[in-house]
Design an enzyme around this catalytic site. Structure first.
Site, PDB file in Angstrom:
ATOM      1  N   ILE A 273       1.231   6.840   0.323  1.00 10.49           N
ATOM      2  CA  ILE A 273       0.444   5.979   1.018  1.00 10.49           C
ATOM      3  C   ILE A 273      -1.060   5.743   0.575  1.00 10.49           C
ATOM      4  O   ILE A 273      -1.786   6.681   0.686  1.00 10.49           O
ATOM      5  CB  ILE A 273       0.476   6.315   2.528  1.00 10.49           C
ATOM      6  CG1 ILE A 273       1.868   6.557   3.035  1.00 10.49           C
ATOM      7  CG2 ILE A 273      -0.095   5.315   3.283  1.00 10.49           C
ATOM      8  CD1 ILE A 273       1.875   7.234   4.112  1.00 10.49           C
ATOM      9  N   CYS A 274      -1.304   4.481   0.411  1.00  9.88           N
ATOM     10  CA  CYS A 274      -3.059   4.411   0.112  1.00  9.88           C
ATOM     11  C   CYS A 274      -3.557   4.052   1.334  1.00  9.88           C
ATOM     12  O   CYS A 274      -3.601   3.036   1.676  1.00  9.88           O
ATOM     13  CB  CYS A 274      -2.995   3.152  -0.934  1.00  9.88           C
ATOM     14  SG  CYS A 274      -4.849   2.919  -1.108  1.00  9.88           S
ATOM     15  N   LEU A 275      -4.333   5.057   2.004  1.00 10.78           N
ATOM     16  CA  LEU A 275      -5.007   4.743   3.383  1.00 10.78           C
ATOM     17  C   LEU A 275      -6.149   5.546   3.299  1.00 10.78           C
ATOM     18  O   LEU A 275      -6.372   6.918   3.081  1.00 10.78           O
ATOM     19  CB  LEU A 275      -4.027   5.383   4.293  1.00 10.78           C
ATOM     20  CG  LEU A 275      -4.453   5.030   6.041  1.00 10.78           C
ATOM     21  CD1 LEU A 275      -4.574   3.555   5.963  1.00 10.78           C
ATOM     22  CD2 LEU A 275      -3.571   5.737   7.030  1.00 10.78           C
TER      23      LEU A 275
ATOM     24  N   ASN B 141       0.819  -1.269   0.054  1.00  9.41           N
ATOM     25  CA  ASN B 141       0.040   0.020   0.118  1.00  9.41           C
ATOM     26  C   ASN B 141       0.922   1.403   0.103  1.00  9.41           C
ATOM     27  O   ASN B 141       0.328   2.388   0.116  1.00  9.41           O
ATOM     28  CB  ASN B 141      -1.050   0.040   1.226  1.00  9.41           C
ATOM     29  CG  ASN B 141      -1.823  -1.237   1.317  1.00  9.41           C
ATOM     30  OD1 ASN B 141      -1.508  -2.142   2.349  1.00  9.41           O
ATOM     31  ND2 ASN B 141      -2.762  -1.439   0.299  1.00  9.41           N
TER      32      ASN B 141
END
Lengths: 152, 487
Positions: free
Chosen positions: A87-89, A80
């Site tokens: 960041i993939c959040l 991620n």
């Protein structure tokens, strides 16, 4: 502190200094109170254990109405997190709520290191490896932690 | 509603259309009628026409009135406020009967499902006269705190700033409560009560109107650039809309160019495929070909596929380069792709080659008709100047020559449908129905080429012949649409 800084940011900064989150250090930049130098310790029992990861965190003009911008500065092998450290959040994007704080964001990032989510990937090649050959992926993540996230 | 906004498809003059030589379009017979616009030729008038569609072209004010009426119905039936009625309708694609039914039966379930109220209300601990807003962390008095139905309280300034940022990011109807993981939506009246900037109020009302139109199944914005028209139709069908303001012609269901007999999903797939593959196809759909007899290089400069080499006078078909005479017989062979029956036994490589060959076959014909349509535009200009010239030389009057223009419009229409038969055929399974389709397609293809040939060469004496040809071509087109266009 810079003039005109919202009370919310001042308060948050004070609390971060007084009651730091275990495993996380967040220091405001000397010249810019909206820019934080962050160091996150790799969570134990994760491939990132014993690594220290540098991040940058920036509070945009609209903060807390829009999410802080956060990026890994240290190279990391994670499904991620991409090559540029982005960041993939969800809480950094559409799930952001003004009631969240710098503290909660950093805790979520720490949790992301403990529990990678290859089904919602940002780095496709890493996620692919994670799904097809998890033990090899974890091996690579450990290797990268040793190479890029360890001081000596 | 102003007069010109009334339904375009009024049946008022349908008696007029019942002439025996033409099934469609008033213009051929309503020839001395000055009220008819030449462009109206595209508009089907009768309910037995497979392309017939009842719709209205509205201005923004008309649509606002229409939406307010819908909201009013719900408000008066359920005794609720307009702001809530709008939220409920928007959350359920404006199915007002459904909303009324649910609201009468179990209002709290509907309100929870529509994210108007929370499953469980949050109890903010209140102690003393002042509290801390957990967004700005300032101490504020109790009356400065506001909450939605969920009970999460924040100060007015934070609500204002939050709504401003959301609107600036293009979120309007989807603005939810500021609390983490709370899905309760901000109602319009609450938003207006906290939002301080007038320009953002305007922007909110514009954006939310756009979202209402987009979520309403009976409404569609005209896709023409900067066109303010909104189409309203009773049923959300893949039917043809012609905008009277910008002249765009599009499908009501999906909003892209009109594509009968192909349906919305298939045309989308086809257009994506063409966008990906057209580079491969480019070399094959080049603009010139050699004469099959004398090998002189020929550039196609008209819409007709019936070519005559200007050097050796050989008549041939542009598509297959075969002798034209062979095309006059039972059906026009050129539009049928012959699938290789042994395909299952061949290697993957050969199959890929076969797939490409099949695609190129349909693409080439699709592309060719698209190009012909463009050339047909030029033919129209040529015809206009030819008529001018003829009238000046006293060879007939403007009225005498009108039929030629009508023929050219009809030709455009037929060729347009023909173009859109190719994606349909490409995605069709090989079966008896496909054979029927390709037979009818071939028939239409042949008649369109005949009409094209005649239009380009018509003299005043040819009128009967040309009108007969128009009738045949249109009948073929309608037959194909009746059999294959999904109602």
């Amino acid at each position: 502190m810079a003039a005109g800084l919202p009370r919310r940011i001042i308060k948050e900064t004070q609390r971060l200094m007084q009651e730091p989150v275990p495993g996380i250090v967040a220091l405001p930049d000397e010249g810019n109170a909206r820019y934080f130098h962050v160091v996150v310790a790799g969570p134990s029992e994760s491939p990132y254990e014993s690594g220290t990861f540098k991040l940058e965190l920036f509070l945009p003009e609209e903060y807390p109405m829009s999410a802080p911008k956060v990026r890994f500065m240290t190279k990391i092998y994670h499904p991620n997190i991409d090559k540029l450290g982005r960041i993939c959040l969800d809480i950094l994007k559409d799930k952001w709520s003004p009631a969240l704080q710098i503290r909660t964001v950093l805790l979520s990032i720490q949790a992301l290191l403990s529990a990678p989510n290859p089904d919602d990937p940002l780095a496709n090649d890493v996620a692919e490896q994670w799904k097809t050959n998890e033990s090899k992926a974890i091996q690579t993540a450990k290797q990268w932690t040793k190479t890029y996230a360890t001081d000596n | 509603m102003s007069d010109e906004m009334k339904s375009q498809d009024s049946d008022a003059d349908s008696d007029y259309d019942q002439s025996d030589h033409m099934d469609d379009d008033d213009d051929y017979c309503g020839y001395y009628d000055n009220d008819t616009d030449d462009l109206d030729i595209d508009k089907p008038k009768k309910s037995d026409d497979p392309e017939y569609f009842d719709y209205e072209l509205l201005q923004i004010e008309d649509v606002e009135r229409f939406l307010n009426e819908e909201v009013e119905v719900l408000c008066s039936s359920q005794k609720i406020l307009p702001s809530l009625a709008k939220m409920l309708l928007h959350a359920h694609d404006w199915k007002k009967e459904y909303v009324i039914e649910c609201h009468s039966k179990n209002p709290s379930k509907l309100l929870i499902d529509s994210k108007v109220i929370p499953k469980v209300k949050f109890q903010q601990p209140i102690s003393g006269p002042s509290l801390v807003c957990c967004v700005c962390l300032n101490q504020v008095s109790r009356e400065m705190l506001h909450d939605l139905s969920c009970g999460h309280m924040f100060c007015g300034e934070c609500w204002d700033a939050y709504c401003q940022v959301q609107i600036q990011q293009g979120v309007t109807l989807g603005i939810s409560c500021m609390a983490k993981d709370c899905e309760v939506m901000v109602p319009e009246d609450f938003l207006y009560s906290v939002l301080s900037k007038p320009d953002l109020r305007d922007r909110y009302s514009q954006f939310s109107f756009t979202e209402y139109v987009k979520s309403h199944p009976a409404l569609r914005f005209c896709p023409g650039p900067n066109c303010p028209i909104i189409v309203k139709a009773k049923e959300a069908k893949a039917k043809k809309i012609t905008c009277n303001t910008c002249k765009s012609c599009f499908c009501f269901k999906c909003g892209i160019e009109y594509h009968a007999p192909t349906d919305c999903d298939v045309i989308k797939k086809w257009l994506t495929k063409c966008a990906d593959d057209s580079e491969t196809a480019n070399y094959i759909s080049a603009n010139t070909k050699d004469c099959p007899k004398c090998h002189v290089c020929i550039e196609k400069n008209g819409g007709c596929n019936h070519m005559q080499c200007s050097k050796c006078k050989y008549d041939f078909c542009w598509m297959c380069l075969g002798d034209w005479k062979a095309h006059g017989s039972e059906y026009y062979e050129c539009s049928r792709y012959k699938e290789n029956p042994n395909i299952a036994n061949e290697s993957v490589h050969a199959q890929a080659r076969e797939a490409l060959k099949k695609y190129l076959f349909y693409f080439e014909r699709w592309e060719n008709h698209a190009k012909s349509l463009k050339l047909e535009e030029q033919t129209l200009e040529k015809i206009t100047s030819r008529i001018q010239e003829k009238v000046m030389n006293s060879t007939g009057t403007w009225i005498d020559w009108q039929y030629l223009l009508d023929a050219a419009y009809l030709l455009k229409k037929c060729r347009y449908t023909l173009q859109y038969t190719y994606p349909y055929a490409y995605y069709m399974e090989k079966c008896a129905r496909k054979q029927l389709f390709e037979y009818q397609q071939a028939q239409l293809e042949a008649e369109v080429e005949n009409l094209s040939w005649k239009v380009e060469r018509a003299e005043i004496t040819d009128r009967g012949d040309l009108e007969n040809q128009m009738d045949i071509a249109e009948k073929r087109r309608l037959t194909l649409l009746k059999d294959f266009l999904d109602y």
